[in-house]
Enzyme design. Structure first.
Site, short mmCIF file in Angstrom:
data_model
loop_
_atom_site.label_atom_id
_atom_site.label_comp_id
_atom_site.label_asym_id
_atom_site.label_seq_id
_atom_site.Cartn_x
_atom_site.Cartn_y
_atom_site.Cartn_z
N LYS A 209 20.70 26.24 -7.76
CA LYS A 209 20.95 26.68 -9.13
C LYS A 209 22.25 26.14 -9.71
O LYS A 209 22.69 26.56 -10.77
CB LYS A 209 20.94 28.22 -9.20
CG LYS A 209 19.60 28.83 -8.78
CD LYS A 209 19.54 30.32 -8.98
CE LYS A 209 20.46 31.05 -8.02
NZ LYS A 209 20.38 32.51 -8.12
N CYS A 210 22.86 25.19 -9.03
CA CYS A 210 24.13 24.61 -9.46
C CYS A 210 23.88 23.53 -10.52
O CYS A 210 22.86 22.85 -10.49
CB CYS A 210 24.83 24.00 -8.25
SG CYS A 210 26.40 23.19 -8.60
N GLY A 211 24.83 23.36 -11.41
CA GLY A 211 24.75 22.31 -12.41
C GLY A 211 24.74 20.92 -11.79
O GLY A 211 24.32 19.95 -12.44
N PHE A 212 25.19 20.80 -10.54
CA PHE A 212 25.16 19.51 -9.84
C PHE A 212 23.85 19.28 -9.09
O PHE A 212 23.68 18.24 -8.45
CB PHE A 212 26.33 19.40 -8.86
CG PHE A 212 27.68 19.27 -9.51
CD1 PHE A 212 27.98 18.17 -10.31
CD2 PHE A 212 28.65 20.24 -9.34
CE1 PHE A 212 29.23 18.04 -10.91
CE2 PHE A 212 29.90 20.12 -9.94
CZ PHE A 212 30.19 19.02 -10.73
N ALA A 213 22.91 20.22 -9.16
CA ALA A 213 21.64 20.09 -8.43
C ALA A 213 20.89 18.79 -8.74
O ALA A 213 20.22 18.26 -7.84
CB ALA A 213 20.74 21.30 -8.67
#
Length: 159
Positions: free
Chosen positions: A35-39
């Site tokens: 769920k990270c913006g870096f996913a």
């Protein structure tokens, strides 16, 4: 002095895997979070895996919820990575990367890398490039896109 291949970790599927199976490979160890913006970096990590695996390169993904951005169930993590990014590289069970409960692999990675970025993992998608000798070559912050590491991977594979 220990090396990456002296450790083991539980796979996302539940079995214990010895990291000695990657002896002699160049490895990129990454703490991930669905769920990270870096996913979206999963796509770039998989591209590296596909580009270099025949030369002895492997990405190892270690999900972590220490930054409160990972799914809670192993099957959910696996499904997310496969469905959205076609991940084929090994993924391990959710671990801690910092603190007293940090997985031994991450205790070792942080102590090996040290340097300017300090020992604590600051966020998801911190990457550690490990050479064929099992020791850390370089540490990359979360904002470093996988494609930016290609030159370092090629150099490590040439050693």
């Amino acid at each position: 002095m220990p090396s990456l291949t002296d450790f083991s970790a539980t796979a996302l599927t539940g079995e214990e895997r010895s990291l000695s199976e990657f002896a002699g490979d160049v490895v990129l160890v990454v703490n991930t979070a669905s769920k990270c913006g870096f996913a979206p970096q999963f796509e770039g990590l998989e591209a590296l895996q596909q580009q270099f695996q025949a030369e002895g390169f492997t990405v190892l993904g270690f999900p972590s919820n220490q930054f409160k951005q990972e799914l809670s169930e192993p099957q959910g993590i696996s499904d997310y990575c496969q469905k959205n990014y076609g991940v084929t590289f090994p993924m391990f069970a959710t671990i801690d990367v910092n603190g007293r409960g940090a997985h031994p692999v991450y205790q070792w990675l942080r102590s090996e890398a040290g340097g300017a970025l300090g020992s604590a993992v600051k966020w998801n998608f911190t990457k550690f490039l490990v050479g064929r000798d099992g020791h850390v070559i370089k540490r990359y912050g979360p904002q470093t896109e996988p494609a930016a590491i290609v030159g370092d991977i090629e150099a490590a594979l040439a050693d």
